[in-house]
Structures are given as structure tokens and as C-alpha cells.
Design a protein around this motif. Sequence first.
Motif, PDB file in Angstrom:
ATOM      1  N   PHE A 199      -1.649   7.348   3.550  1.00  0.00           N
ATOM      2  CA  PHE A 199      -1.250   8.378   4.495  1.00  0.00           C
ATOM      3  C   PHE A 199       0.266   8.579   4.459  1.00  0.00           C
ATOM      4  O   PHE A 199       0.997   7.773   3.873  1.00  0.00           O
ATOM      5  CB  PHE A 199      -1.709   7.993   5.901  1.00  0.00           C
ATOM      6  CG  PHE A 199      -3.200   8.074   6.093  1.00  0.00           C
ATOM      7  CD1 PHE A 199      -3.796   9.266   6.461  1.00  0.00           C
ATOM      8  CD2 PHE A 199      -4.008   6.962   5.893  1.00  0.00           C
ATOM      9  CE1 PHE A 199      -5.174   9.364   6.640  1.00  0.00           C
ATOM     10  CE2 PHE A 199      -5.379   7.045   6.051  1.00  0.00           C
ATOM     11  CZ  PHE A 199      -5.961   8.249   6.427  1.00  0.00           C
ATOM     12  N   PRO A 200       0.780   9.645   5.082  1.00  0.00           N
ATOM     13  CA  PRO A 200       2.218   9.899   5.077  1.00  0.00           C
ATOM     14  C   PRO A 200       3.011   8.762   5.717  1.00  0.00           C
ATOM     15  O   PRO A 200       2.535   8.081   6.631  1.00  0.00           O
ATOM     16  CB  PRO A 200       2.355  11.194   5.894  1.00  0.00           C
ATOM     17  CG  PRO A 200       1.034  11.853   5.790  1.00  0.00           C
ATOM     18  CD  PRO A 200       0.025  10.739   5.729  1.00  0.00           C
ATOM     19  N   ARG A 201       4.236   8.617   5.239  1.00  0.00           N
ATOM     20  CA  ARG A 201       5.095   7.515   5.700  1.00  0.00           C
ATOM     21  C   ARG A 201       5.286   7.539   7.212  1.00  0.00           C
ATOM     22  O   ARG A 201       5.378   6.483   7.852  1.00  0.00           O
ATOM     23  CB  ARG A 201       6.444   7.610   4.983  1.00  0.00           C
ATOM     24  CG  ARG A 201       7.385   6.463   5.306  1.00  0.00           C
ATOM     25  CD  ARG A 201       8.669   6.594   4.509  1.00  0.00           C
ATOM     26  NE  ARG A 201       8.401   6.592   3.076  1.00  0.00           N
ATOM     27  CZ  ARG A 201       9.345   6.772   2.149  1.00  0.00           C
ATOM     28  NH1 ARG A 201      10.592   6.997   2.524  1.00  0.00           N
ATOM     29  NH2 ARG A 201       9.031   6.744   0.874  1.00  0.00           N
ATOM     30  N   GLU A 202       5.349   8.724   7.788  1.00  0.00           N
ATOM     31  CA  GLU A 202       5.624   8.814   9.226  1.00  0.00           C
ATOM     32  C   GLU A 202       4.532   8.140  10.060  1.00  0.00           C
ATOM     33  O   GLU A 202       4.792   7.673  11.170  1.00  0.00           O
ATOM     34  CB  GLU A 202       5.785  10.268   9.650  1.00  0.00           C
ATOM     35  CG  GLU A 202       4.571  11.143   9.380  1.00  0.00           C
ATOM     36  CD  GLU A 202       4.817  12.606   9.678  1.00  0.00           C
ATOM     37  OE1 GLU A 202       5.434  12.915  10.721  1.00  0.00           O
ATOM     38  OE2 GLU A 202       4.383  13.446   8.879  1.00  0.00           O
ATOM     39  N   LEU A 203       3.313   8.086   9.526  1.00  0.00           N
ATOM     40  CA  LEU A 203       2.230   7.451  10.267  1.00  0.00           C
ATOM     41  C   LEU A 203       2.458   5.946  10.387  1.00  0.00           C
ATOM     42  O   LEU A 203       2.143   5.330  11.408  1.00  0.00           O
ATOM     43  CB  LEU A 203       0.898   7.746   9.579  1.00  0.00           C
ATOM     44  CG  LEU A 203      -0.386   7.412  10.341  1.00  0.00           C
ATOM     45  CD1 LEU A 203      -0.431   8.103  11.696  1.00  0.00           C
ATOM     46  CD2 LEU A 203      -1.603   7.795   9.518  1.00  0.00           C
TER      47      LEU A 203
END
Length: 253
Positions: A70-74
Motif C-alpha cells: 500500500f502507499p507509504r502514507e498508510l
Amino acid sequence: MRTQPVLFVSHGSPMLALGDSPYARSLAAFAAALPERPRAVLVVSAHWQTAGPRVASAARPGVLHDFGGFPRELYALDYPAPGDPALALRAAAVLGAEPDPLRPLDHGAWAVLRHLFPGAEVPVVQVSLPRASPADLVAMGRALRAFREEGVLILASGGLVHNLGRVAWSAPDGQAEAWALEAESWFLERIVDGRLEELLDHRDAWPQSHGAAPTTEHLDPVFVALGAAEGPARTVFDGWQLGSMSLRSLAWG
């Protein structure tokens, strides 16, 4: 202190933890409408399965980012809610469970709680999901029911229909495949009508059981909720992801 409700949330993809959405707003509205803020939350999630029940007992449980790709921000998200070791030990005693002072909150718990109580001010105690029959999971919920009278909200996190093998990547959010709609309708109708015996026998009685729940860990938390609940169920949110993942969320009380 007011008796708190029981909430079953279909938690869908971890991406729902990010940002604003109708799903997030519905959970926030549910929490905002409670006559009294719960003194604590007891949460059972599809993502902590154990042979027998365990109860997380840390004063500061922290979180697990128990997913990949998943995206890093998650992975930067946190949910620094306190635990409640005294409540954890009492819940463990009621369930004949082992306390676990090291277990953090998994995403089935914290990704939902971020929308319910974004300030992370309400103490959270996670209870594991035993590998048990639906009848035994209902009994587990009944054993936890009395905590509601002490101001403890019981949260079960999973999914009424959850089949990653049949996702429709092109399906718009909110739309479901016909088979998935039919599957959810069968299960939901029996929840609303209180036809518990058919639900307990879902592998034989539910025509879409194996399509809706190829493995049962996402469905099983609803049986804990049914045991803890009293009165009729109402829908908190009705939606879908990827055609085969129900976001149906229900409350009792």
C-alpha cells in the motif's frame, strides 16, 4: 453510566483509514450521536486469530501495519489510544483467556477506530478471535455483554461478504457484483429477522456461503456481535469495495 451499543463494522481495505469518505463520515456520525462517550472499547477483529481467546493488556498497545503493498502514507498512520489493563484482566477472566501484554492493535481495529474516535482518547482493549464455531462465538459475545452496562462499547470488525479472490478491480466504489449482493441480502435478512439458527448453520444453509466467505475469519466477528447484542439491528453504513467486499456496518442498542 449509559449502556453502550454493539457495533459490527465491515472494515474493507486498509485504504479506508486514509482521508474522508462516506464510510468514514458514517462512522464518525455514529460516534457523535452516542448519548454518552464510551469509557472504553472492547474490539474483536478478523486480523487477530488464535486457538483460544487472548486479551491485549498493554497500557499503551500501539498499532500493527499488518498489510503490504500500500502507499507509504498508510504506514505512517498511528492510533495512540491508551489501553485499559484492568478491563483487559476482567475480560480475560470472563472469557477464560490469557492476557497478552505485547499485542498491538491490528488494522481491523485501529483503521475503524480512527473514524469513530479520531482523538484516540477512548481506551481500547482488543480481544482475539478464537478459531471456534459460530455458536461458541455467540457465547463469547454473551459473556462480554455485561461490560456494555459499564459504558464499554463492543466493536466487532470483519465483513459480511469478503472474497479477495473475486474482486472486480474496475468496479466503482459502492457497486457490487450480483452474486455478492445476493449473498449479503441472505445474511442480512436473517440478522434483521433474528433467525440465528440459520446463521449458525451458514455453511449448509447459506447458498453463497463459500463465495461470500471462502475462509470465515471476516464473517466470524459478526457472531460475537450477535451474542453481545440485544434488540434489533440497524444499518450504520451500506456500501461496497471492488465488487466483492461488503462495507455493511450494523449497530444494536
